[in-house]
Design a protein around this motif. Structure first.
Motif, PDB file in Angstrom:
ATOM      1  N   GLN A  12       0.993  -7.523   4.625  1.00 34.02           N
ATOM      2  CA  GLN A  12       2.024  -8.478   5.078  1.00 34.02           C
ATOM      3  C   GLN A  12       2.301  -9.535   4.010  1.00 34.02           C
ATOM      4  OE1 GLN A  12       3.986  -8.059   7.447  1.00 34.02           O
ATOM      5  NE2 GLN A  12       2.861  -6.316   8.294  1.00 34.02           N
ATOM      6  N   LYS A  13       1.216 -10.078   3.437  1.00 34.27           N
ATOM      7  CA  LYS A  13       1.376 -11.123   2.408  1.00 34.27           C
ATOM      8  C   LYS A  13       2.098 -10.552   1.193  1.00 34.27           C
ATOM      9  CE  LYS A  13      -2.676 -14.050   3.092  1.00 34.27           C
ATOM     10  NZ  LYS A  13      -4.030 -14.233   2.561  1.00 34.27           N
ATOM     11  N   ALA A  14       1.627  -9.397   0.730  1.00 31.29           N
ATOM     12  CA  ALA A  14       2.226  -8.791  -0.471  1.00 31.29           C
ATOM     13  C   ALA A  14       3.699  -8.484  -0.212  1.00 31.29           C
ATOM     14  CB  ALA A  14       1.464  -7.531  -0.856  1.00 31.29           C
ATOM     15  N   SER A  15       3.987  -7.989   0.978  1.00 30.92           N
ATOM     16  CA  SER A  15       5.354  -7.630   1.346  1.00 30.92           C
ATOM     17  C   SER A  15       6.265  -8.870   1.277  1.00 30.92           C
ATOM     18  CB  SER A  15       5.329  -7.032   2.754  1.00 30.92           C
ATOM     19  OG  SER A  15       6.624  -6.907   3.232  1.00 30.92           O
ATOM     20  N   GLU A  19       9.365  -9.458  -1.242  1.00 30.65           N
ATOM     21  CA  GLU A  19      10.696  -9.729  -0.678  1.00 30.65           C
ATOM     22  C   GLU A  19      11.316 -10.988  -1.287  1.00 30.65           C
ATOM     23  OE1 GLU A  19      12.308 -10.945   3.625  1.00 30.65           O
ATOM     24  OE2 GLU A  19      10.624  -9.516   3.643  1.00 30.65           O
ATOM     25  N   LYS A  20      10.486 -12.048  -1.393  1.00 27.84           N
ATOM     26  CA  LYS A  20      11.006 -13.338  -1.883  1.00 27.84           C
ATOM     27  C   LYS A  20      11.139 -13.398  -3.397  1.00 27.84           C
ATOM     28  CE  LYS A  20       9.728 -16.416   1.854  1.00 27.84           C
ATOM     29  NZ  LYS A  20       8.796 -17.435   2.314  1.00 27.84           N
ATOM     30  N   VAL A 136      -3.739 -12.667  -3.378  1.00 30.46           N
ATOM     31  CA  VAL A 136      -3.973 -11.484  -2.543  1.00 30.46           C
ATOM     32  C   VAL A 136      -4.873 -10.548  -3.340  1.00 30.46           C
ATOM     33  CG1 VAL A 136      -2.898  -9.493  -1.416  1.00 30.46           C
ATOM     34  CG2 VAL A 136      -1.717 -11.695  -1.445  1.00 30.46           C
ATOM     35  N   VAL A 137      -5.968 -10.124  -2.731  1.00 27.19           N
ATOM     36  CA  VAL A 137      -6.905  -9.226  -3.418  1.00 27.19           C
ATOM     37  C   VAL A 137      -7.035  -7.933  -2.618  1.00 27.19           C
ATOM     38  CG1 VAL A 137      -9.277  -8.917  -4.238  1.00 27.19           C
ATOM     39  CG2 VAL A 137      -8.169 -11.146  -4.451  1.00 27.19           C
ATOM     40  N   ILE A 138      -6.478  -6.873  -3.198  1.00 31.75           N
ATOM     41  CA  ILE A 138      -6.601  -5.552  -2.569  1.00 31.75           C
ATOM     42  C   ILE A 138      -7.587  -4.782  -3.435  1.00 31.75           C
ATOM     43  CG2 ILE A 138      -5.351  -3.437  -1.956  1.00 31.75           C
ATOM     44  CD1 ILE A 138      -2.839  -5.220  -1.546  1.00 31.75           C
ATOM     45  N   ARG A 152      -1.052   4.443  -1.732  1.00 30.71           N
ATOM     46  CA  ARG A 152      -1.393   3.976  -0.381  1.00 30.71           C
ATOM     47  C   ARG A 152      -0.641   2.680  -0.048  1.00 30.71           C
ATOM     48  NH1 ARG A 152      -6.045   6.210   1.881  1.00 30.71           N
ATOM     49  NH2 ARG A 152      -7.084   7.756   0.585  1.00 30.71           N
ATOM     50  N   PHE A 153      -0.487   1.825  -1.036  1.00 26.37           N
ATOM     51  CA  PHE A 153       0.216   0.543  -0.875  1.00 26.37           C
ATOM     52  C   PHE A 153       1.678   0.805  -0.487  1.00 26.37           C
ATOM     53  CE2 PHE A 153       2.395  -3.087  -3.213  1.00 26.37           C
ATOM     54  CZ  PHE A 153       1.921  -4.111  -2.418  1.00 26.37           C
ATOM     55  N   ILE A 154       2.314   1.689  -1.228  1.00 25.58           N
ATOM     56  CA  ILE A 154       3.728   2.018  -0.950  1.00 25.58           C
ATOM     57  C   ILE A 154       3.857   2.612   0.458  1.00 25.58           C
ATOM     58  CG2 ILE A 154       5.645   3.544  -1.619  1.00 25.58           C
ATOM     59  CD1 ILE A 154       4.701   3.171  -4.576  1.00 25.58           C
ATOM     60  N   CYS A 155       2.932   3.487   0.820  1.00 24.26           N
ATOM     61  CA  CYS A 155       2.978   4.096   2.169  1.00 24.26           C
ATOM     62  C   CYS A 155       2.785   3.044   3.242  1.00 24.26           C
ATOM     63  CB  CYS A 155       1.883   5.153   2.319  1.00 24.26           C
ATOM     64  SG  CYS A 155       2.233   6.622   1.388  1.00 24.26           S
ATOM     65  N   GLN A 156       1.780   2.174   3.041  1.00 23.73           N
ATOM     66  CA  GLN A 156       1.508   1.173   4.079  1.00 23.73           C
ATOM     67  C   GLN A 156       2.609   0.131   4.191  1.00 23.73           C
ATOM     68  OE1 GLN A 156      -3.268   1.092   3.782  1.00 23.73           O
ATOM     69  NE2 GLN A 156      -2.400  -0.427   5.142  1.00 23.73           N
ATOM     70  N   LEU A 157       3.391  -0.039   3.130  1.00 23.45           N
ATOM     71  CA  LEU A 157       4.554  -0.935   3.229  1.00 23.45           C
ATOM     72  C   LEU A 157       5.670  -0.268   4.044  1.00 23.45           C
ATOM     73  CD1 LEU A 157       4.681  -2.322  -0.434  1.00 23.45           C
ATOM     74  CD2 LEU A 157       4.406  -3.727   1.609  1.00 23.45           C
ATOM     75  N   GLY A 158       5.438   0.990   4.399  1.00 20.48           N
ATOM     76  CA  GLY A 158       6.425   1.719   5.211  1.00 20.48           C
ATOM     77  C   GLY A 158       7.587   2.228   4.384  1.00 20.48           C
ATOM     78  N   THR A 159       7.348   2.415   3.068  1.00 25.10           N
ATOM     79  CA  THR A 159       8.461   2.763   2.184  1.00 25.10           C
ATOM     80  C   THR A 159       8.214   4.089   1.445  1.00 25.10           C
ATOM     81  OG1 THR A 159       7.422   1.294   0.560  1.00 25.10           O
ATOM     82  CG2 THR A 159       9.294   0.410   1.777  1.00 25.10           C
TER      83      THR A 159
END
Ligand code: 5GP
Ligand code: MN
Length: 347
Positions: A12-15, A19-20, A136-138, A152-159
């Motif tokens: 959510q934070k990364a997204s 976005e901004k 943010v630390v992934i 995995r990041f791209i998938c979890q962003l729903g994209t």
């Protein structure tokens, strides 16, 4: 299909930052390898696919020529050669992605501007013990490459739909090179689910293998022959092998960055050798690469003797001094480290 391993809060934070943000910097570690490049290039293509125009990849120094074919590689800014441009991109970025490294010192001279930069920092990495310099630390040491984390990041962003063939090629390259073409650290079944998805995106995995591993120069092969015949020292009782190369020897074979890639792994193919070290004389330092099979923790060895770190089976560090002194320290470390293991072997 694939387990959502990245915490939802981080996504959510990364997204929100993506976005901004208007301008983005992507940085990775010194002497970028296939995973550093693959994760950075894939993410850069992704951000552009999200409509972001100002996306810059900045690496601390140059990368081996056998990665030049990677889509977007020609646009990478080299901090060593284009310092002013690199600094501007880092300092002006709204968001800075730190990929495939866990501590600012891993970007060498770029660490000062990186730490000073006001942009929001997002780390995506798979090394143990991440330092606290990103918002943010992934961090997922159980995953074998940062490139896989980018998938995995791209998938979890729903994209997932935005994932292009170019991104897939970069991700596959990083997954392949950080696992020695899926010969270590590669038992997680989802690796193969992901590869299957990348192939569906149109990659030719066999061609990528050829582009990375079958493009050696004659000099490189001669150097390899020299190393194996003349420069490999095996310590059977310690289950250890050591290769060292001086600047003079490297010059003799017209050494280029990347020419010694994979040398450290070769002794592990000797029956009974479970720990392998490669010491290479660089400009001002001795570069140390360590590999092991099984339980021997080369990251602890690197940390204790060579100011380094990394993963249990693949680590590295540095030594300031002569090659002879580095070899002596290595042998001292080999004898001192975990004496129970070695004593057991002596029996
Ligand atoms: P390589 O032997 O391919 O240069 O490095 C293998 C791994 O060891 C890298 O992925 C990285 O995790 C770690 N590593 C290599 N050099 C260093 C170093 O100087 N410091 C630290 N902390 N880790 C290193
Ligand atoms: Mn990596």
């Amino acid at each position: 299909m694939i387990t959502k391993i990245i915490e939802e809060e981080q996504i959510q934070k990364a997204s929100k930052y993506i976005e901004k943000g208007k301008s983005f910097a992507i940085v990775s570690h010194v002497s970028p390898d296939g995973d550093a490049l693959g994760s950075s290039l894939a993410l850069s293509h992704y951000l552009k696919a999200c409509g972001k125009e100002k996306v810059f990849i900045i690496m601390p120094n140059s990368f081996p020529s056998f990665f030049k074919w990677m889509p977007g590689a020609d646009g990478i800014i080299n901090f060593e050669r284009q310092e002013a441009n690199a600094l501007r991109r880092i300092l002006k970025a709204d968001v800075i992605f730190c990929l495939d490294f866990n501590a600012a010192k891993r970007v060498n001279d770029m660490s000062k501007p990186l730490l000073k930069a006001q942009g929001r920092k997002i780390m995506i990495d798979h090394h143990l013990f991440p330092d606290d310099f990103c918002k943010v630390v992934i961090s997922h040491p159980e995953i074998s490459s940062t490139s896989e984390l980018i998938f995995r990041f791209i998938c979890q962003l729903g994209t997932y739909d935005l994932l292009s063939k170019e991104m897939a090629e970069c991700i596959y390259t990083g997954m392949m090179t950080d696992t020695g073409a899926f010969s270590y650290n590669s038992n997680h079944p989802e690796i193969y689910t992901i590869i299957s998805e990348l192939i569906k995106k149109g990659i030719d995995k066999d061609e990528i293998y050829r582009k990375v591993y079958q493009v050696y120069s004659e000099d490189r092969l001669n150097l390899q022959g020299y190393v194996l015949y003349k420069k490999m020292k095996v310590f059977p009782k310690a289950q250890t092998a050591l290769i060292s190369l001086s600047k003079e020897e490297l010059d003799q074979f017209h050494y280029h960055a990347g020419d010694s890639e994979g040398f450290v792994n070769m002794p592990l193919s000797i029956k009974g050798v479970t720990f392998s070290a490669f010491l290479r004389e660089d400009k001002n330092i001795i570069k140390v690469s360590l590999r092991s099979t099984g339980d021997f923790p080369c990251n602890e060895f690197a940390a204790r003797f060579f100011h380094g770190g990394g993963h249990k089976n693949a680590s590295g560090g540095e030594f300031t001094g002569t090659l002879e002194q580095a070899i002596a320290l290595f042998e001292e470390g080999m004898n001192a480290f975990n004496p129970e293991i070695w004593e057991e072997k002596e029996k």
